[in-house]
Design a protein around this motif. Structure first.
Motif, PDB file in Angstrom:
ATOM      1  N   THR A 287     -16.914   2.721 -17.788  1.00 41.23           N
ATOM      2  CA  THR A 287     -16.552   1.808 -18.881  1.00 41.23           C
ATOM      3  C   THR A 287     -15.105   1.339 -18.772  1.00 41.23           C
ATOM      4  OG1 THR A 287     -18.088   2.998 -20.323  1.00 41.23           O
ATOM      5  CG2 THR A 287     -16.494   1.543 -21.408  1.00 41.23           C
ATOM      6  N   ILE A 288     -14.929   0.033 -18.895  1.00 39.45           N
ATOM      7  CA  ILE A 288     -13.592  -0.571 -18.959  1.00 39.45           C
ATOM      8  C   ILE A 288     -13.616  -1.602 -20.085  1.00 39.45           C
ATOM      9  CG2 ILE A 288     -13.110  -0.261 -16.490  1.00 39.45           C
ATOM     10  CD1 ILE A 288     -13.785  -3.252 -16.105  1.00 39.45           C
ATOM     11  N   LEU A 289     -12.450  -2.145 -20.410  1.00 38.72           N
ATOM     12  CA  LEU A 289     -12.409  -3.238 -21.392  1.00 38.72           C
ATOM     13  C   LEU A 289     -12.210  -4.549 -20.650  1.00 38.72           C
ATOM     14  CD1 LEU A 289     -10.068  -1.813 -24.198  1.00 38.72           C
ATOM     15  CD2 LEU A 289     -12.549  -1.610 -23.994  1.00 38.72           C
ATOM     16  N   VAL A 290     -13.043  -5.534 -20.956  1.00 33.26           N
ATOM     17  CA  VAL A 290     -12.867  -6.881 -20.420  1.00 33.26           C
ATOM     18  C   VAL A 290     -12.685  -7.800 -21.624  1.00 33.26           C
ATOM     19  CG1 VAL A 290     -13.926  -8.772 -19.150  1.00 33.26           C
ATOM     20  CG2 VAL A 290     -14.232  -6.431 -18.357  1.00 33.26           C
TER      21      VAL A 290
ATOM     22  N   MET B  62     -12.267   4.937 -22.797  1.00 30.13           N
ATOM     23  CA  MET B  62     -12.272   3.470 -22.856  1.00 30.13           C
ATOM     24  C   MET B  62     -13.313   2.980 -23.862  1.00 30.13           C
ATOM     25  SD  MET B  62      -9.804   2.874 -20.980  1.00 30.13           S
ATOM     26  CE  MET B  62      -9.799   1.099 -21.253  1.00 30.13           C
ATOM     27  N   SER B  63     -14.439   3.667 -23.916  1.00 34.74           N
ATOM     28  CA  SER B  63     -15.466   3.290 -24.875  1.00 34.74           C
ATOM     29  C   SER B  63     -14.951   3.508 -26.302  1.00 34.74           C
ATOM     30  CB  SER B  63     -16.716   4.127 -24.612  1.00 34.74           C
ATOM     31  OG  SER B  63     -17.797   3.620 -25.320  1.00 34.74           O
ATOM     32  N   ALA B  64     -14.245   4.612 -26.515  1.00 38.70           N
ATOM     33  CA  ALA B  64     -13.701   4.909 -27.848  1.00 38.70           C
ATOM     34  C   ALA B  64     -12.656   3.866 -28.242  1.00 38.70           C
ATOM     35  CB  ALA B  64     -13.080   6.313 -27.862  1.00 38.70           C
TER      36      ALA B  64
ATOM     37  N   ALA C 184     -11.544  -0.699 -31.763  1.00 42.70           N
ATOM     38  CA  ALA C 184     -11.164  -2.109 -31.903  1.00 42.70           C
ATOM     39  C   ALA C 184     -12.282  -2.903 -32.591  1.00 42.70           C
ATOM     40  CB  ALA C 184     -10.857  -2.700 -30.536  1.00 42.70           C
ATOM     41  N   GLU C 185     -13.536  -2.501 -32.359  1.00 46.63           N
ATOM     42  CA  GLU C 185     -14.662  -3.188 -33.007  1.00 46.63           C
ATOM     43  C   GLU C 185     -14.658  -2.918 -34.511  1.00 46.63           C
ATOM     44  OE1 GLU C 185     -18.109  -1.622 -30.935  1.00 46.63           O
ATOM     45  OE2 GLU C 185     -17.224  -2.235 -29.031  1.00 46.63           O
ATOM     46  N   GLY C 186     -14.055  -1.811 -34.929  1.00 48.41           N
ATOM     47  CA  GLY C 186     -13.962  -1.480 -36.349  1.00 48.41           C
ATOM     48  C   GLY C 186     -15.308  -1.160 -36.979  1.00 48.41           C
TER      49      GLY C 186
ATOM     50  N   GLN D 257      -9.255   7.134 -34.608  1.00 46.08           N
ATOM     51  CA  GLN D 257      -9.527   5.962 -35.436  1.00 46.08           C
ATOM     52  C   GLN D 257      -8.717   6.013 -36.727  1.00 46.08           C
ATOM     53  OE1 GLN D 257     -13.325   3.586 -35.924  1.00 46.08           O
ATOM     54  NE2 GLN D 257     -13.674   5.473 -37.063  1.00 46.08           N
ATOM     55  N   ALA D 258      -8.681   7.179 -37.365  1.00 44.54           N
ATOM     56  CA  ALA D 258      -7.915   7.325 -38.609  1.00 44.54           C
ATOM     57  C   ALA D 258      -6.434   7.080 -38.333  1.00 44.54           C
ATOM     58  CB  ALA D 258      -8.131   8.721 -39.193  1.00 44.54           C
TER      59      ALA D 258
END
Ligand code: FES
Ligand code: FES
Length: 165
Positions: free
Chosen positions: A51-54, A110-112, A117-119, A153-154
């Motif tokens: 998993t990476i962020l694109v 990366m998934s976390a 970010a998706e909230g 997240q918190a």
């Protein structure tokens, strides 16, 4: 025939010549750009180790043809820390023992980061588990992983609120 693409990887612009249009983002990162933090588990979209962020969204890089991502902004595990300062998700994984062998960990982290970010996950462990279900941990470190995601997240949403105040 070579294909030339340009990517921004962890903030740095890279021009890449692809001699094979079938090369995946995962192989490009690991084998040609020496960014080996992103792991290859199944190489078929089933484990999440890659998993990476694109452009800010989490994807399985083993399923992504590099040639389709010309101009994209990519973040890998190597791009999270700021010098010696760990990203809050990295720090939370350490604090909560969110790993054993560590092979799945870059993908989990990366998934976390993408999930936060998706909230969408909130602070419900069940929802976090569901939202992270594409990331398999063969060591079964799920309890620590879930706790780490909730804490990070918190921390991150609290920090954002502080900035806005
Ligand atoms: Fe990509 Fe398993 S290596 S999902
Ligand atoms: Fe070993 Fe997850 S920590 S596979």
């Amino acid at each position: 025939m070579n294909h030339s693409i340009s990517l921004t990887i962890n903030g740095a612009r890279r021009k890449v010549e692809l001699d094979d249009p079938r090369v995946t983002l995962l192989d490009l990162l690991r084998e040609r750009l020496d960014l080996t933090g992103t792991k290859k588990g199944c190489d078929r979209g089933q484990c999440g180790a890659c998993t990476i962020l694109v452009d800010g969204r989490r994807i399985n890089s083993c399923l992504a043809l590099a040639v389709s991502f010309d101009g994209a902004e990519i973040t890998t595990i190597e791009g999270l820390a700021r010098g010696d300062e760990l990203h809050p998700v990295q720090a939370a994984f350490i604090a909560h023992d969110g790993f054993q062998c560590g092979y799945c960990t870059p993908g989990q982290i990366m998934s976390a980061v993408g999930l936060i970010a998706e909230g969408q996950a909130g602070d419900d462990p069940e929802r976090v588990r569901e939202a992270m279900s594409g990331n398999i941990c063969r060591c079964g470190a799920y309890k620590g992983i879930t706790e780490a995601v909730i804490e990070a997240q918190a921390h991150m949403t609290g920090a954002k609120r502080g900035e806005a105040a």
